[in-house]
Design a protein around this motif. Structure first.
Motif, PDB file in Angstrom:
ATOM      1  N   HIS A 138      -5.139  -1.686   0.345  1.00 48.38           N
ATOM      2  CA  HIS A 138      -4.323  -1.144  -0.738  1.00 48.38           C
ATOM      3  C   HIS A 138      -4.803  -1.636  -2.092  1.00 48.38           C
ATOM      4  N   GLU A 139      -5.057  -2.931  -2.215  1.00 48.99           N
ATOM      5  CA  GLU A 139      -5.373  -3.489  -3.529  1.00 48.99           C
ATOM      6  C   GLU A 139      -6.762  -3.102  -4.012  1.00 48.99           C
ATOM      7  N   ILE A 140      -7.696  -2.860  -3.100  1.00 52.27           N
ATOM      8  CA  ILE A 140      -9.016  -2.407  -3.539  1.00 52.27           C
ATOM      9  C   ILE A 140      -8.875  -1.130  -4.358  1.00 52.27           C
ATOM     10  N   LEU A 141      -8.157  -0.145  -3.809  1.00 50.40           N
ATOM     11  CA  LEU A 141      -8.046   1.129  -4.518  1.00 50.40           C
ATOM     12  C   LEU A 141      -7.009   1.071  -5.632  1.00 50.40           C
ATOM     13  N   GLU A 142      -6.027   0.199  -5.521  1.00 56.62           N
ATOM     14  CA  GLU A 142      -5.098   0.032  -6.633  1.00 56.62           C
ATOM     15  C   GLU A 142      -5.842  -0.488  -7.856  1.00 56.62           C
ATOM     16  N   LEU A 145     -14.301   2.703  -2.384  1.00 53.36           N
ATOM     17  CA  LEU A 145     -13.849   3.540  -1.263  1.00 53.36           C
ATOM     18  C   LEU A 145     -14.519   3.090   0.038  1.00 53.36           C
ATOM     19  N   ASP A 146     -15.817   2.784  -0.036  1.00 56.30           N
ATOM     20  CA  ASP A 146     -16.510   2.246   1.138  1.00 56.30           C
ATOM     21  C   ASP A 146     -15.872   0.937   1.595  1.00 56.30           C
ATOM     22  N   GLY A 147     -15.539   0.073   0.625  1.00 52.07           N
ATOM     23  CA  GLY A 147     -14.910  -1.194   0.962  1.00 52.07           C
ATOM     24  C   GLY A 147     -13.563  -1.015   1.638  1.00 52.07           C
ATOM     25  N   THR A 148     -12.814  -0.031   1.171  1.00 53.16           N
ATOM     26  CA  THR A 148     -11.519   0.269   1.788  1.00 53.16           C
ATOM     27  C   THR A 148     -11.691   0.713   3.234  1.00 53.16           C
ATOM     28  N   ARG A 149     -12.674   1.574   3.476  1.00 55.87           N
ATOM     29  CA  ARG A 149     -12.931   2.034   4.837  1.00 55.87           C
ATOM     30  C   ARG A 149     -13.317   0.871   5.747  1.00 55.87           C
ATOM     31  N   GLU A 172      -7.578  12.174   3.590  1.00 56.56           N
ATOM     32  CA  GLU A 172      -7.561  11.912   2.151  1.00 56.56           C
ATOM     33  C   GLU A 172      -8.729  11.027   1.728  1.00 56.56           C
ATOM     34  N   LEU A 173      -9.134  10.114   2.591  1.00 55.24           N
ATOM     35  CA  LEU A 173     -10.322   9.311   2.296  1.00 55.24           C
ATOM     36  C   LEU A 173     -11.558  10.197   2.228  1.00 55.24           C
ATOM     37  N   ASP A 174     -11.654  11.143   3.163  1.00 55.55           N
ATOM     38  CA  ASP A 174     -12.774  12.090   3.131  1.00 55.55           C
ATOM     39  C   ASP A 174     -12.729  12.938   1.872  1.00 55.55           C
ATOM     40  N   ARG A 175     -11.537  13.348   1.481  1.00 53.70           N
ATOM     41  CA  ARG A 175     -11.395  14.162   0.270  1.00 53.70           C
ATOM     42  C   ARG A 175     -11.829  13.379  -0.957  1.00 53.70           C
ATOM     43  N   ALA A 176     -11.428  12.123  -1.033  1.00 55.43           N
ATOM     44  CA  ALA A 176     -11.824  11.291  -2.167  1.00 55.43           C
ATOM     45  C   ALA A 176     -13.334  11.098  -2.200  1.00 55.43           C
ATOM     46  N   GLN A 177     -13.927  10.875  -1.037  1.00 52.35           N
ATOM     47  CA  GLN A 177     -15.374  10.696  -0.968  1.00 52.35           C
ATOM     48  C   GLN A 177     -16.093  11.956  -1.429  1.00 52.35           C
ATOM     49  N   LEU A 224      -3.921   8.169  -2.338  1.00 47.80           N
ATOM     50  CA  LEU A 224      -4.436   7.149  -1.433  1.00 47.80           C
ATOM     51  C   LEU A 224      -3.739   5.813  -1.629  1.00 47.80           C
ATOM     52  N   VAL A 225      -3.501   5.447  -2.881  1.00 46.09           N
ATOM     53  CA  VAL A 225      -2.826   4.181  -3.150  1.00 46.09           C
ATOM     54  C   VAL A 225      -1.431   4.180  -2.530  1.00 46.09           C
TER      55      VAL A 225
END
Length: 402
Positions: A290-294, A320-324, A347-352, A385-386
C-alpha cells in the motif's frame, strides 16, 4: 553504520493524519465494515433506524446486543473502561472477522456498520495492556452476511517476509553495480554516459521499495530530497541519487559531481553489506504494498521528486514492479481472504499498460508534458490501486487474540 530497520519512516513519507482503518473496503463500492469515528452515517438498505449500543470493557464486552437480526446495522461501541481498546466482530468458532474498529479511547464511542446474515457472531474487546475478552455469542437465522476474513498471524507472515528480504538483498547487489557504473562515468568526465546510467540505477533502487523509505536512515544518503534543508538543492546535506540527478541535468561539472557520486556508491554498498542483518518486521509486510503506491501518488505523480531528469513516470513504473514483488510473497494468504484479488491484478495490469504507453524508444514522457486526459487517467488508476491496497494492508495486519 547502524543496521537498517525495514519499516521506519522518514520525511519523505506521507504526513497525512492517521485514519482508523476498517477491516476491508470491498471493490464493488460496498463496505465490509467501516468506522466513522462517531459520525452518524445515513441509513443503508435494510438498516434499522436505531443504533445498537455495545459495551466495550473487560467485564462486559459485547453486552447490549439483545435482538440480533439480519441486515445492515450500526453498532455504537462505547468504551466504559479506563484504557483504549480495539474491537472485532467475529465468528467465535472460526475467528473470521466481519468488522473492526481500532483506537477507541476510554469514555468514548465509535461506530461500526456491518451487514449481518446467517451465522454466529461475538464481539471481542482487546484493551491496551490487558487480556482480550470475548462477549456472548449471538445467532442470526437468516439473511446474507457481508464478507469476512480469517485473521493473519505473525507466524503466517514470517516465510513471505524472509523471501522478500532475500529478494531485496539481490536487488541491492544490482543497484550497487549500476551505481558504480554511474560513478565511473562521472569519474572519467563522460556526463552523457552518466545521464544514461543514472536512470537504470535509480529505478533498480526504487523497485526495492525505496519510495516508502524501507531502509531507515540509510535512505537519506541514497534517495533523499532537499525537503526541509535550509540550503535547498545547494545544501551540503542534499545527497544521493537526486543530488546527482540535479547536477547532471543542471550543467554541473564532472568535478563537482565526483564526490556526490562516490558518496552514493558508498552509502549503497554499506546498506547492501549490512542488509543480511537487518531487522524486518513481518507484521509490516502487507502495509508495504500500500505505502509504495501511496508514496508514488504523493511524490512521483506530483513531480515533487523531479530534479531534472523528467523520469517520474519511469519511477512510478518501478514502484509498480516493487508492489507486485510484495504481493507475490503474500498472495497465498490473500487468496483465501481477499475476494477482490482478481480485480486487483487487473488494475495492476491496467496501471502497467498505462505507464508503458509513455515510454517511447527507451525514453519516458516527462510528467509535465502529459495532457489533461492523460494525467486524469494516470491519477485515476493509481488512486484506485491505493484504495484496493489499503484493504490488503488491513487484511495482513496481525490481530491480537489474547
Amino acid at each position: 553504520m547502524p543496521l537498517p530497520r525495514l519499516g521506519t519512516r522518514s520525511v519523505r513519507l506521507r504526513t497525512a493524519p492517521a485514519v482508523f482503518v476498517v477491516l476491508a473496503v470491498t471493490l464493488a463500492g460496498t463496505l465490509l465494515a467501516f468506522s466513522l469515528g462517531g459520525a452518524r452515517p445515513g441509513r443503508a438498505a435494510g438498516q434499522s433506524s436505531g443504533h445498537i449500543v455495545i459495551d466495550v470493557s473487560e467485564s462486559r464486552c459485547g453486552r447490549g446486543w439483545t435482538r440480533p437480526e439480519p441486515g445492515v446495522h450500526t453498532f455504537d461501541l462505547r468504551n466504559t473502561s479506563d484504557a483504549g481498546a480495539e474491537v472485532y466482530l467475529e465468528d467465535p468458532a472460526s475467528q473470521t472477522v466481519y468488522g473492526e474498529v481500532e483506537g477507541i479511547g476510554p469514555g468514548t464511542t465509535r461506530q461500526l456498520t456491518v451487514r449481518l446474515g446467517k451465522g454466529a457472531y461475538a464481539f471481542k474487546c482487546v484493551p491496551d495492556d490487558a487480556d482480550a475478552a470475548t462477549g456472548p455469542t449471538v445467532h442470526i437465522a437468516g439473511g446474507q452476511r457481508g464478507p469476512g476474513a480469517a485473521p493473519v498471524s505473525e507466524h503466517d507472515l514470517i516465510p513471505p517476509a524472509l523471501a522478500y528480504q532475500k529478494w531485496v538483498g539481490g536487488g541491492l547487489d544490482e543497484t550497487v553495480r549500476l551505481a558504480t557504473r554511474l560513478r565511473d562515468a562521472i569519474d572519467r568526465g563522460d556526463l552523457a554516459a552518466a545521464r544514461s546510467a543514472w536512470l537504470p540505477a535509480h529505478l533498480e533502487y526504487e523497485r526495492l521499495g525505496a519510495a516508502y523509505d524501507a531502509f531507515g536512515d540509510a535512505d537519506a544518503a541514497i534517495n533523499g530530497t532537499d525537503a526541509g534543508l535550509p540550503g535547498g538543492v545547494h545544501d551540503k546535506d542534499f545527497a544521493g541519487f537526486h543530488r546527482v540527478e540535479y547536477g547532471l541535468w543542471h550543467g554541473e561539472s564532472a568535478a563537482g559531481l565526483r564526490a556526490p557520486a562516490a558518496a552514493l556508491v558508498k552509502a549503497l554498498t554499506g546498506l547492501r553489506d549490512t542488509w543480511s542483518q537487518a531487522r524486518m518486521d513481518p507484521a509490516q509486510l502487507g502495509l508495504r504494498a500500500h505505502e509504495i503506491l501511496e508514496n508514488t501518488v504523493q511524490f512521483e505523480l506530483t513531480g515533487r521528486t523531479d530534479y531534472g531528469s523528467g523520469s517520474n513516470l519511469a519511477t512510478a513504473r518501478a514502484n509498480l514492479d516493487g508492489t507486485r514483488e510484495v504481493l507475490s510473497r503474500i498472495e497465498p494468504l490473500l487468496k483465501t481472504r481477499y475476494a477482490g484479488l482478481p480485480e486487483l491484478d487487473k488494475e495492476l495490469d491496467r496501471a502497467q499498460h498505462t505507464l508503458d504507453g509513455f515510454r517511447h524508444q527507451g525514453s519516458w514522457t516527462p510528467l509535465d508534458r502529459l495532457g489533461r486526459a492523460q494525467r486524469e487517467d494516470v491519477n485515476a488508476v493509481f488512486g484506485d490501486l491505493v484504495e484496493r491496497l489499503a484493504s490488503v494492508a488491513t487484511l495482513c495486519d496481525p490481530r491480537r487474540t489474547v
